[in-house]
Design a protein around this motif. Sequence first.
Motif, short mmCIF file in Angstrom:
data_model
loop_
_atom_site.label_atom_id
_atom_site.label_comp_id
_atom_site.label_asym_id
_atom_site.label_seq_id
_atom_site.Cartn_x
_atom_site.Cartn_y
_atom_site.Cartn_z
N ILE A 360 0.87 -1.17 0.00
CA ILE A 360 0.00 0.00 0.00
C ILE A 360 0.91 1.23 0.00
N ASP A 361 0.87 1.99 -1.08
CA ASP A 361 1.83 3.07 -1.25
C ASP A 361 1.29 4.40 -0.73
N ASP A 362 2.14 5.12 -0.01
CA ASP A 362 1.79 6.45 0.49
C ASP A 362 2.99 7.38 0.25
N SER A 363 3.62 7.26 -0.91
CA SER A 363 4.80 8.05 -1.24
C SER A 363 4.41 9.46 -1.68
N ASP A 364 5.39 10.36 -1.62
CA ASP A 364 5.16 11.75 -1.96
C ASP A 364 6.45 12.32 -2.51
N PHE A 365 6.50 12.53 -3.84
CA PHE A 365 7.73 12.96 -4.50
C PHE A 365 7.59 14.38 -5.04
N GLY A 366 8.43 15.29 -4.57
CA GLY A 366 8.50 16.62 -5.15
C GLY A 366 7.33 17.52 -4.83
N PHE A 367 7.33 18.68 -5.47
CA PHE A 367 6.28 19.66 -5.24
C PHE A 367 4.92 19.17 -5.74
N GLU A 368 4.92 18.28 -6.74
CA GLU A 368 3.65 17.79 -7.30
C GLU A 368 3.00 16.73 -6.43
N GLY A 369 3.74 16.19 -5.46
CA GLY A 369 3.19 15.16 -4.59
C GLY A 369 2.93 13.85 -5.30
N LEU A 370 3.76 13.52 -6.30
CA LEU A 370 3.59 12.27 -7.03
C LEU A 370 3.90 11.08 -6.13
N GLY A 371 3.30 9.95 -6.45
CA GLY A 371 3.54 8.73 -5.70
C GLY A 371 3.67 7.54 -6.63
N GLU A 372 3.51 6.36 -6.07
CA GLU A 372 3.58 5.12 -6.84
C GLU A 372 2.28 4.35 -6.67
N GLU A 373 2.09 3.36 -7.50
CA GLU A 373 0.87 2.56 -7.45
C GLU A 373 0.94 1.49 -6.35
N ASP A 374 -0.23 1.14 -5.82
CA ASP A 374 -0.31 -0.03 -4.94
C ASP A 374 -0.02 -1.29 -5.74
N LEU A 375 0.35 -2.33 -5.04
CA LEU A 375 0.72 -3.59 -5.70
C LEU A 375 0.18 -4.76 -4.90
N TYR A 376 -0.36 -5.75 -5.63
CA TYR A 376 -0.88 -6.97 -5.01
C TYR A 376 -0.35 -8.16 -5.81
N GLY A 377 -0.03 -9.23 -5.11
CA GLY A 377 0.49 -10.37 -5.86
C GLY A 377 0.51 -11.65 -5.06
N ILE A 378 0.56 -12.75 -5.79
CA ILE A 378 0.74 -14.08 -5.23
C ILE A 378 1.93 -14.71 -5.91
N GLY A 379 2.50 -15.72 -5.28
CA GLY A 379 3.65 -16.36 -5.90
C GLY A 379 4.05 -17.64 -5.19
N ALA A 380 5.10 -18.25 -5.71
CA ALA A 380 5.61 -19.50 -5.15
C ALA A 380 7.11 -19.57 -5.38
N ARG A 381 7.81 -20.16 -4.44
CA ARG A 381 9.23 -20.45 -4.58
C ARG A 381 9.49 -21.91 -4.23
N PHE A 382 10.19 -22.59 -5.12
CA PHE A 382 10.59 -23.98 -4.88
C PHE A 382 12.08 -24.00 -4.59
N PHE A 383 12.44 -24.49 -3.41
CA PHE A 383 13.83 -24.50 -2.97
C PHE A 383 14.47 -25.86 -3.24
N PHE A 384 15.72 -25.81 -3.59
CA PHE A 384 16.45 -27.08 -3.84
C PHE A 384 17.84 -27.00 -3.25
#
Length: 384
Positions: A360-384
């Motif tokens: 959940i992004d709450d960034s604030d860049f520069g005078f314009e107050g730009l930020g980044e998008e939220d991100l959601y994901g699933i995944g898997a890792r197989f260890f060897f």
Amino acid sequence: MRLTPVFLGVLLASPASAITLYDDNLNRFSVGGHLGFNLVQTDGDTELLDSSSRIRFHYERSVTREWTAEAMMEWGFNAIDSGSQLTLNGDSLQAAREGDFLFNRLGFLAFEHDRYGRLSAGKQWSVYYDVAGPTDNFIMTGGLASGTYNFGSDGGLSGTGRADSALQYRNDWGGFSVGLQYQARVAGEVGILPPPECEEENPPAECVVFEDVDIEYDDSYGASLRYRWQNWMVGVAYNRGDFDSTFRRQQVAELKDEALIIGASYGTLYQPGLYLAVNYADTENHEIDNQNRVFNGNGYEVMLNWTFDNNLTLVSGINELKSDDASYEEVNGVYRKRLYIVGAHYEWGTQLRLYFEAKIDDSDFGFEGLGEEDLYGIGARFFF
């Protein structure tokens, strides 16, 4: 033969240790690593990305009764060639920038004595990471505020991440652990990844800020001190290096790069019960903003987990990196990268980890107050 602290750290986040292919009580050779994927949704788009896949070869030999020699080689590989430039976390920055199927992550030679300590040379996790590492255990994001992966890289040039050309000495006395690091002169290109429109034949004029920055470091130095008591660890680390930089938007500059970090942790990752890790970093000329401008900053990271007896781990945390530079802010405004992380990791058997994470992004860049998008994901890792 004891397991060295660095190699133990490599294995802590793995549900299964490396596979021993040969062991005659004098020589030991093992192979390990993981292969994984992330299915990510951000800004209305869904992408299938590699999950920092890697393969590791580790060789140990008892040279005498007191001395052990160790060689480690680890390569990252992009198992899924999606063509995406989406960067998920600090540890994946170098993978995204390399763009190749196979790239170097670690490679060093070490000699260890139970009393005299351990001396190693090559590309290896820094002594700075001794303190920063406990919070760097999110899978899909994180590791972005401690100063470890600075300049949009794996921290190899500055020596705070996977340090290039590094000599290290480590030893333990009771609950205390000390690490000393010297890094020989290194040079390379760093910078943030450009958006897709900057890769077109006639890119917009503002894309000039995404061009790489040439960085050349003089010798740099680092040190860490940690203390362990029962389930607690507290530590402090410092890294210093002077570099020359050639920027597209400014003349050559000679700058001092400093990073100081303090941190603490409680518990063991993925073991039943509480795991808590925190750190705070104060840096000078160590970070770049979203337009490749160097700034002084401070940041903190928090990771708060709870692992149940059924191998389900609930994860949460915060990363915040903020400019602390009056001259920079007067011209560019405040730079603040802030993200909240929640998720769940599940160990299915001894070699498979399934996970969900959200940023959940709450960034604030520069005078314009730009930020980044939220991100959601699933995944898997197989260890060897």
